[in-house]
Design a protein around this motif. Sequence first.
Motif, short mmCIF file in Angstrom:
data_model
loop_
_atom_site.label_atom_id
_atom_site.label_comp_id
_atom_site.label_asym_id
_atom_site.label_seq_id
_atom_site.Cartn_x
_atom_site.Cartn_y
_atom_site.Cartn_z
N PHE A 20 1.11 -4.91 -1.74
CA PHE A 20 2.70 -4.59 -2.32
C PHE A 20 3.54 -4.73 -1.18
O PHE A 20 4.76 -4.97 -1.67
CB PHE A 20 2.38 -3.19 -2.65
CG PHE A 20 3.50 -2.33 -3.51
CD1 PHE A 20 4.14 -3.19 -4.65
CD2 PHE A 20 4.39 -1.49 -2.39
CE1 PHE A 20 5.50 -2.52 -5.05
CE2 PHE A 20 5.56 -0.97 -3.22
CZ PHE A 20 6.09 -1.44 -4.25
N VAL A 21 3.35 -4.11 -0.03
CA VAL A 21 4.31 -4.24 0.94
C VAL A 21 4.63 -5.54 1.35
O VAL A 21 5.96 -5.82 1.62
CB VAL A 21 3.80 -3.47 2.38
CG1 VAL A 21 4.55 -3.58 3.60
CG2 VAL A 21 3.45 -2.02 1.96
N LEU A 22 3.77 -6.40 1.22
CA LEU A 22 3.83 -7.83 1.82
C LEU A 22 4.81 -8.73 0.86
O LEU A 22 5.51 -9.56 1.13
CB LEU A 22 2.70 -8.39 2.29
CG LEU A 22 1.89 -7.99 3.69
CD1 LEU A 22 0.53 -8.70 3.65
CD2 LEU A 22 2.88 -8.07 4.71
N SER A 23 4.49 -8.31 -0.49
CA SER A 23 5.20 -9.22 -1.48
C SER A 23 5.42 -8.17 -2.73
O SER A 23 5.02 -8.19 -3.77
CB SER A 23 4.38 -10.19 -2.01
OG SER A 23 3.07 -9.70 -2.53
N VAL A 24 6.79 -7.55 -2.58
CA VAL A 24 7.13 -6.43 -3.76
C VAL A 24 7.44 -7.25 -5.06
O VAL A 24 6.96 -6.72 -6.09
CB VAL A 24 8.29 -5.62 -3.13
CG1 VAL A 24 8.72 -4.69 -4.09
CG2 VAL A 24 7.78 -4.93 -1.70
#
Length: 170
Positions: free
Chosen positions: A69-73
């Motif tokens: 999630f943090v890397l590709s919101v």
Amino acid sequence: MTAEPKPTEPLQNSSPTTPGLPPVHKAHAVQDRDKNAGIVSRGIASFLDLLVVWTILGAAYAGLSLMKFVLSVSEFSLPQVDLIFTTAGFVLVAVLYLATCWEVSGRTLGAVVMGLRVVNSEGARIRPTIAVLRALLCTFFAIGLVWVMVDRRRRSIADILLRTRVIYSR
């Protein structure tokens, strides 16, 4: 104010060779019994350990999801659960958890709750190689625990093969 009750048994040092350690009341020390544990207490302890392994796997999945999630919101979707990856993860976590606990203290979380300890045939802590072999046997051949009901001395298949015992310990 109420006075704290005095212990009825004499205090003992936890280590007679180290005079700097505070005295430990006998009731607070770990006390092993020479009686092998039965199927009910061992089964409940094993089930609790299974819950611990599932919790660790769930936390790992949640952490992986959070990282994704943090890397590709904008393109986030939950990671797919793969049977082979999940099975390998389960085996790895179970073996590491069991072997580490048995080697360090002879007790897993389930064993602590049920008052059990894994020891060698002389009643001492098991060696690291035995702990790993026992963890592998208990993970891949969990049905071997049922042998406790048949064996006169309450030993599982892993106990017989590796010369270990599961005893009551408080």
